[in-house]
Enzyme design. Sequence first.
Site, PDB file in Angstrom:
ATOM      1  N   GLY A  30       0.818  -1.206   0.000  1.00  0.00           N
ATOM      2  CA  GLY A  30       0.000   0.000   0.000  1.00  0.00           C
ATOM      3  C   GLY A  30       0.850   1.253   0.000  1.00  0.00           C
ATOM      4  O   GLY A  30       0.432   2.300   0.493  1.00  0.00           O
ATOM      5  N   GLY A  31       2.042   1.163  -0.579  1.00  0.00           N
ATOM      6  CA  GLY A  31       3.005   2.251  -0.493  1.00  0.00           C
ATOM      7  C   GLY A  31       2.900   3.311  -1.562  1.00  0.00           C
ATOM      8  O   GLY A  31       3.758   4.192  -1.630  1.00  0.00           O
ATOM      9  N   SER A  32       1.864   3.271  -2.380  1.00  0.00           N
ATOM     10  CA  SER A  32       1.757   4.247  -3.470  1.00  0.00           C
ATOM     11  C   SER A  32       0.893   5.449  -3.119  1.00  0.00           C
ATOM     12  O   SER A  32       0.836   6.421  -3.872  1.00  0.00           O
ATOM     13  CB  SER A  32       1.192   3.575  -4.727  1.00  0.00           C
ATOM     14  OG  SER A  32      -0.117   3.080  -4.489  1.00  0.00           O
ATOM     15  N   ARG A  33       0.216   5.418  -1.962  1.00  0.00           N
ATOM     16  CA  ARG A  33      -0.615   6.553  -1.571  1.00  0.00           C
ATOM     17  C   ARG A  33      -0.862   6.530  -0.069  1.00  0.00           C
ATOM     18  O   ARG A  33      -0.590   5.543   0.617  1.00  0.00           O
ATOM     19  CB  ARG A  33      -1.947   6.538  -2.319  1.00  0.00           C
ATOM     20  CG  ARG A  33      -2.808   5.326  -2.031  1.00  0.00           C
ATOM     21  CD  ARG A  33      -4.095   5.365  -2.845  1.00  0.00           C
ATOM     22  NE  ARG A  33      -4.968   4.250  -2.514  1.00  0.00           N
ATOM     23  CZ  ARG A  33      -6.193   4.097  -3.014  1.00  0.00           C
ATOM     24  NH1 ARG A  33      -6.668   4.996  -3.871  1.00  0.00           N
ATOM     25  NH2 ARG A  33      -6.936   3.063  -2.670  1.00  0.00           N
ATOM     26  N   SER A 152      -5.653  -0.389  13.302  1.00  0.00           N
ATOM     27  CA  SER A 152      -6.572   0.744  13.423  1.00  0.00           C
ATOM     28  C   SER A 152      -7.185   0.727  14.813  1.00  0.00           C
ATOM     29  O   SER A 152      -7.401  -0.338  15.398  1.00  0.00           O
ATOM     30  CB  SER A 152      -7.686   0.643  12.374  1.00  0.00           C
ATOM     31  OG  SER A 152      -8.708   1.596  12.637  1.00  0.00           O
ATOM     32  N   TYR A 165     -14.219  -3.992   8.303  1.00  0.00           N
ATOM     33  CA  TYR A 165     -12.903  -3.367   8.412  1.00  0.00           C
ATOM     34  C   TYR A 165     -12.383  -3.481   9.842  1.00  0.00           C
ATOM     35  O   TYR A 165     -11.235  -3.890  10.070  1.00  0.00           O
ATOM     36  CB  TYR A 165     -13.013  -1.895   8.004  1.00  0.00           C
ATOM     37  CG  TYR A 165     -11.741  -1.096   8.194  1.00  0.00           C
ATOM     38  CD1 TYR A 165     -10.729  -1.130   7.247  1.00  0.00           C
ATOM     39  CD2 TYR A 165     -11.571  -0.283   9.315  1.00  0.00           C
ATOM     40  CE1 TYR A 165      -9.566  -0.391   7.408  1.00  0.00           C
ATOM     41  CE2 TYR A 165     -10.417   0.467   9.488  1.00  0.00           C
ATOM     42  CZ  TYR A 165      -9.420   0.408   8.535  1.00  0.00           C
ATOM     43  OH  TYR A 165      -8.274   1.132   8.706  1.00  0.00           O
ATOM     44  N   ALA A 166     -13.213  -3.130  10.808  1.00  0.00           N
ATOM     45  CA  ALA A 166     -12.804  -3.201  12.210  1.00  0.00           C
ATOM     46  C   ALA A 166     -12.448  -4.625  12.609  1.00  0.00           C
ATOM     47  O   ALA A 166     -11.456  -4.866  13.315  1.00  0.00           O
ATOM     48  CB  ALA A 166     -13.922  -2.663  13.102  1.00  0.00           C
ATOM     49  N   LYS A 169      -9.079  -5.662  11.187  1.00  0.00           N
ATOM     50  CA  LYS A 169      -7.965  -5.025  11.889  1.00  0.00           C
ATOM     51  C   LYS A 169      -7.754  -5.637  13.266  1.00  0.00           C
ATOM     52  O   LYS A 169      -6.610  -5.745  13.740  1.00  0.00           O
ATOM     53  CB  LYS A 169      -8.213  -3.514  12.004  1.00  0.00           C
ATOM     54  CG  LYS A 169      -8.131  -2.774  10.672  1.00  0.00           C
ATOM     55  CD  LYS A 169      -6.742  -2.864  10.043  1.00  0.00           C
ATOM     56  CE  LYS A 169      -6.597  -1.957   8.839  1.00  0.00           C
ATOM     57  NZ  LYS A 169      -5.250  -1.998   8.235  1.00  0.00           N
TER      58      LYS A 169
END
Length: 265
Positions: A30-33, A152, A165-166, A169
């Site tokens: 995920g290093g592009s943004r 998160s 999502y929660a 994480k």
Amino acid sequence: MSSSDNGARGIAPESVPDGEFDGKRVLVTGGSRGIGAAISHYLRERGARVATVARSQPPQNPSLPDLVIGDLTQPAEAERVSHAVLDRLGGIDIVVHSAGAATLSDEGVLSMGEHDWGVALETNLMAAVRVDRELIPAMKSQGSGAVVHISSIQRRFALGASVPYATSKAALTAYSKALAVEVAPYGVRVNSIAPGIVETEMSQNFADSLDDGKAELMGLFGGVPLGDVAKTTEVAELVGFLVSDRCPSIIGAEYAIDGGTMRSV
């Protein structure tokens, strides 16, 4: 909530050596943004060679160095990408898992189907599991390495609009803790960071879906005592510390960056 690479808060760049990570071989998923881009920039500026993974060529950064195209939610692709990173970098010293995804629903968790759960679990949990499985053995063999999982605060404060999502994480944090204990004897340090609301495209999209935008988003978490959300650079600074040689005994820890949102002990 526009993104910012230069927050007023945080450690001044000159407070750590520019070449602190000279010779280090790094993968940031995920290093592009967003947070991942800030982490990649931070480590690259201090001497590391940083590879990133994206599903496609990022239009906002088409000349991103050491970019590997691949979909980490697919087991075969995660294996291929991991091997490509090892071949390209000649080994691996640091892995930072920043890839994340979520779908939102105003109708609550029971309205969320297989796609919603699949996106969250495959992107936020299984992508990290697969890449770690391929890359950590190389770290164990060399007797050193550092891994950071970006979790998160939602793992402890699930919002009804994004329960998958929660949940993913929370699972990532549990996995990170177990992995830290297993690989510590081999000189590999694993830790996690739990951001609250950070100025990213994802949080902006969430805010845009609300009537009162950013203020309402902060209110969903019971408010942010600091009065504003975190910057991506703050997360990058903490990652830089955790993967450095400055904290050899920090293993299996979780750090929150949330402006005081979580009030529990």
